[in-house]
Design an enzyme around this catalytic site. Structure first.
Site, mmCIF file in Angstrom:
data_model
loop_
_atom_site.group_PDB
_atom_site.id
_atom_site.type_symbol
_atom_site.label_atom_id
_atom_site.label_comp_id
_atom_site.label_asym_id
_atom_site.label_seq_id
_atom_site.Cartn_x
_atom_site.Cartn_y
_atom_site.Cartn_z
ATOM 1 N N ASN A 175 0.805 -1.222 0.000
ATOM 2 C CA ASN A 175 0.000 0.000 0.000
ATOM 3 C C ASN A 175 0.841 1.276 0.000
ATOM 4 O OD1 ASN A 175 -2.499 1.650 0.515
ATOM 5 N ND2 ASN A 175 -1.421 2.057 2.448
ATOM 6 N N GLU A 184 -8.493 4.739 0.766
ATOM 7 C CA GLU A 184 -7.663 4.124 -0.273
ATOM 8 C C GLU A 184 -6.623 5.082 -0.857
ATOM 9 O OE1 GLU A 184 -10.409 2.381 -3.098
ATOM 10 O OE2 GLU A 184 -11.250 1.060 -1.556
ATOM 11 N N ASP A 226 1.405 7.070 0.046
ATOM 12 C CA ASP A 226 0.466 6.082 -0.470
ATOM 13 C C ASP A 226 0.717 5.827 -1.955
ATOM 14 O OD1 ASP A 226 -2.008 4.720 0.726
ATOM 15 O OD2 ASP A 226 -2.708 5.346 -1.266
ATOM 16 N N ARG A 258 1.140 -13.080 3.979
ATOM 17 C CA ARG A 258 0.244 -12.283 4.812
ATOM 18 C C ARG A 258 0.307 -10.887 4.192
ATOM 19 N NH1 ARG A 258 0.507 -7.273 7.934
ATOM 20 N NH2 ARG A 258 -1.181 -7.383 9.434
ATOM 21 N N ASP A 294 -0.499 -6.853 4.286
ATOM 22 C CA ASP A 294 -0.736 -5.733 5.186
ATOM 23 C C ASP A 294 -1.747 -4.747 4.577
ATOM 24 O OD1 ASP A 294 0.286 -4.306 7.616
ATOM 25 O OD2 ASP A 294 0.891 -2.794 6.146
ATOM 26 N N HIS A 314 -6.727 -0.468 2.441
ATOM 27 C CA HIS A 314 -6.238 0.823 1.955
ATOM 28 C C HIS A 314 -5.912 0.817 0.463
ATOM 29 C CE1 HIS A 314 -6.205 2.686 5.912
ATOM 30 N NE2 HIS A 314 -5.799 1.519 6.366
ATOM 31 N N GLU A 372 -4.870 -8.451 6.055
ATOM 32 C CA GLU A 372 -5.321 -7.606 7.157
ATOM 33 C C GLU A 372 -6.348 -6.580 6.659
ATOM 34 O OE1 GLU A 372 -3.518 -4.169 10.139
ATOM 35 O OE2 GLU A 372 -2.855 -4.357 8.070
ATOM 36 N N GLY A 412 -14.060 -4.361 12.258
ATOM 37 C CA GLY A 412 -14.878 -5.348 12.937
ATOM 38 C C GLY A 412 -16.213 -5.632 12.282
ATOM 39 N N ASP A 448 -0.469 -5.834 16.429
ATOM 40 C CA ASP A 448 -1.163 -4.552 16.333
ATOM 41 C C ASP A 448 -2.099 -4.276 17.499
ATOM 42 O OD1 ASP A 448 -0.098 -3.565 13.942
ATOM 43 O OD2 ASP A 448 -1.454 -4.800 12.743
#
Ligand code: NAG
Ligand code: NAG
Ligand code: NAG
Ligand code: NAG
Ligand code: NAG
Ligand code: NAG
Ligand code: NAG
Length: 543
Positions: free
Chosen positions: A143, A184, A197, A226, A228, A232, A252, A256, A320
């Protein structure tokens, strides 16, 4: 661990002599159990003796070769996959938030982070894992890159492939998380460390990452990745990227809300960590006699929000979030909360140090060095994780549909949760270690057990028998979790018939961690035999 079907599925890769024969796909990943390390904090060369003070946020000396020298410690608990920190070179020097020891502050994705070792040493870690029948999961960040200031950031050759202004979204901080465009396209970070970004809508950037991930996986024989900061980047970016990776991904999506996270699996082909369940899970065991309703409701919501809940990443701790042990001291509540990811749908992840009783709160406190523990394999929690992994593995061996069948979760009382993932059936309790014995009944209608069926609790190693109607009376002692499987699996989960994790009964001898290690060793023999026969089969088919 290595079925003939899996052996056959490896044939095309082995026959082409591509070293990535071990790569994990979704179906192989379901039976894996992941141990997450922070490379800088898990293991370092014994010649390094400086004090590692987490509050300083500096490099403490952990390396890939040192991880390779502690694989028996990890496999002794029954974990077969190791997730390591991002491997690429990071910004140097000290910032207002310390150094880049965690690996998430990318400078140049074309080079490796020399603090962790050389390319040969990373390859050696990969080989060491594979030689033990284990797997390598590498963390990747696509990202953003990192800079010490947003105002002075200028794309340059230091950023490797990203030296043009067009490679980045124009600067703006993310200030409104309900605005997905902003999430994003604006920047993460703050005035100490800005995370410029990347313009992942640009074809140049996108093509670079797709080629990069193919090469990373191939250069280091990576078995799974994995990912990250998935939320985003626009969902449209991900399908090509994960296909270019060609191995299982766990991503990731730090949110929630199941309705928000679901589309990343359903559309973007990323398998998210189960943050929707994480929050209710922590709350359910965050103290005695908590309400269990929020968790059971979320399990239903997750079922209806994701195409396949059995591919989500289940976790209690990670780098985290504050460790669960920073909220709760009661050892029974801690065990129940840790049991959940292992006895439920999804791929279980355990963050290093959970077995050592670490209780660091927010970052950076939750990133303790493990070498201070001398890699103790006799601790109660070390054996507890060995029991959980053995129970999960035994259930997978006993039933081919164990990993793919969706569980059912309900309450048996105000303080007892039934997690039915047959043939593994667990009773988790919120009553805490000082509670009086409590009796609950696992009904035959839920378990499917016939009358007079013998089952064993993988935690206490006690044997129980269903009544004439197939119902099972379970006594919860000291608020401990009860993890039940048919007694035919007793040898697999309770070698020597002794308790493996300091429950109220049994002798609690230290032999079980040894036997877990022995199991891994014999499992490796089978695995080698399987790989060999697959290779021979491949050769024969070629001739
Ligand atoms: C530790 O460093 C020594 C000297 O450089 C080296 O020989 C040894 O292999 C290293 N051990 C590990 C586990 O990295
Ligand atoms: C969302 O964020 C984008 C990018 O910063 C901005 O252009 C747009 O106006 C925002 N939308 C709303 C509704 O605030
Ligand atoms: C992979 O290895 C090739 C050949 O050494 C190299 O050109 C490439 O940059 C490497 N890519 C990655 C991501 O490691
Ligand atoms: C857990 O409970 C403590 C109080 O005992 C509270 O401070 C903390 O915020 C709770 N954690 C969560 C995640 O709910
Ligand atoms: C959960 O319940 C559904 C519907 O009754 C059933 O089809 C499924 O087999 C159950 N899952 C388990 C693991 O028993
Ligand atoms: C499950 O089967 C694999 C492969 O046969 C074996 O290595 C492993 O020890 C078994 N697990 C248990 C807990 O019996
Ligand atoms: C029956 C059985 O599994 N016995 C084992 C118990 O543990 C000791 C020490 O690990 C072994 O030597 C026995 O073989």
């Amino acid at each position: 661990m290595f079925t003939s079907a899996q052996a056959l599925s490896l044939f095309p890769l082995l026959s082409a002599f591509i070293p990535s024969a071990l790569a994990l796909d979704a179906s192989a990943m379901r039976s894996k159990s992941v141990y997450q390390v922070i490379t800088d904090r898990f293991a370092r060369n014994s010649s390094v003796t400086t004090t590692c003070n987490v509050a300083d946020r500096t490099y403490c000396g952990g390396t890939w070769s040192a991880i390779a020298s502690e694989l028996d410690y990890i496999s002794g608990m029954g974990f077969d996959t190791v997730w390591i920190s991002p491997v690429v070179s990071n910004i140097g020097g000290t910032t207002g938030e310390g150094e880049s020891y965690h690996g998430y502050w990318t400078l140049d994705p074309n080079t490796l982070n020399s603090n962790f070792g050389t390319a040969d040493e990373l390859r050696a870690l990969s080989t060491a894992l594979h030689n033990k029948g284990m797997y390598l999961m590498v963390d990747v960040v696509v990202n953003h890159v990192a800079a010490t200031s947003s105002s002075t950031f200028t794309p340059s050759a230091a950023y490797g492939p990203f030296s043009a202004q067009d490679d980045f979204h124009p600067f703006c901080w993310i200030t409104d998380y309900s605005n997905q465009t902003m999430v994003e396209q604006c920047w993460l970070g703050d005035s100490s460390v800005a995370l410029p970004d990347l313009n992942t809508e640009s074809n140049t950037v996108k093509q670079y990452w797709d080629t990069w991930i193919t090469q990373l996986v191939s250069n280091y024989t990576v078995d799974a990745i994995r990912i990250d900061t998935v939320k985003h980047i626009s969902q449209a970016f991900w399908p090509d990227f994960v296909n270019a990776a060609g191995v299982f991904n766990q991503g990731e999506v730090l949110q929630g809300d199941a309705a928000y996270v679901g589309p990343y699996q359903n559309n973007a082909q990323v398998n998210p960590f189960n943050y929707p369940v994480y929050y209710p899970l922590v709350r359910a065991f965050n103290g005695t006699n908590q309400n269990l309703q929020e968790l059971t409701t979320m399990v239903s919501t997750v079922k209806s929000s994701f195409n396949d809940p059995t591919l989500l990443g289940s976790f209690l701790n990670n780098h985290d979030n504050p460790r669960f042990e920073s909220y709760v001291a009661d050892t029974s509540l801690i065990k129940n909360a840790h049991a959940y990811p292992h006895v439920s749908d999804g791929i279980p992840y355990v963050y290093y140090g959970s077995e050592a009783g670490f209780k660091g709160g927010n970052d950076p406190d939750n990133r303790e060095p493990l070498w201070t523990t001398s890699y103790d394999t006799n601790s109660d929690m070390y054996k507890f994780f060995a029991s959980l992994n053995a129970a999960r593995s035994a259930a997978g061996n006993a039933s081919s549909s164990f990993y793919t069948n969706q569980m059912n979760v309900s309450t048996l009382s105000n303080t007892a949760l039934l997690v039915n993932k047959a043939p593994l059936i667990s009773v988790l309790s919120t009553s805490g270690s000082s509670a009086a014995d409590a009796s609950v009944t696992v009904p035959s209608s839920a378990s499917g057990w016939a009358s007079n069926t013998k089952v064993v609790d993988a935690v206490s190693c006690n044997e129980l028998t269903t009544d004439g109607s197939g119902n099972l009376a379970v006594t919860i002692k000291q608020g401990l979790p009860v993890v039940l499987i048919a007694s035919s699996q007793k040898g697999a989960v309770c070698a020597n018939g002794t308790t493996s994790s300091g429950s109220g009964s049994g002798s609690g001898s230290s032999s079980s961690s040894k036997s877990a290690g022995e199991k891994t060793a014999s499992g490796m023999g089978l695995w080698m035999a399987g790989a060999l026969s697959a290779a021979v089969f491949g050769l024969q088919a070629l001739l």
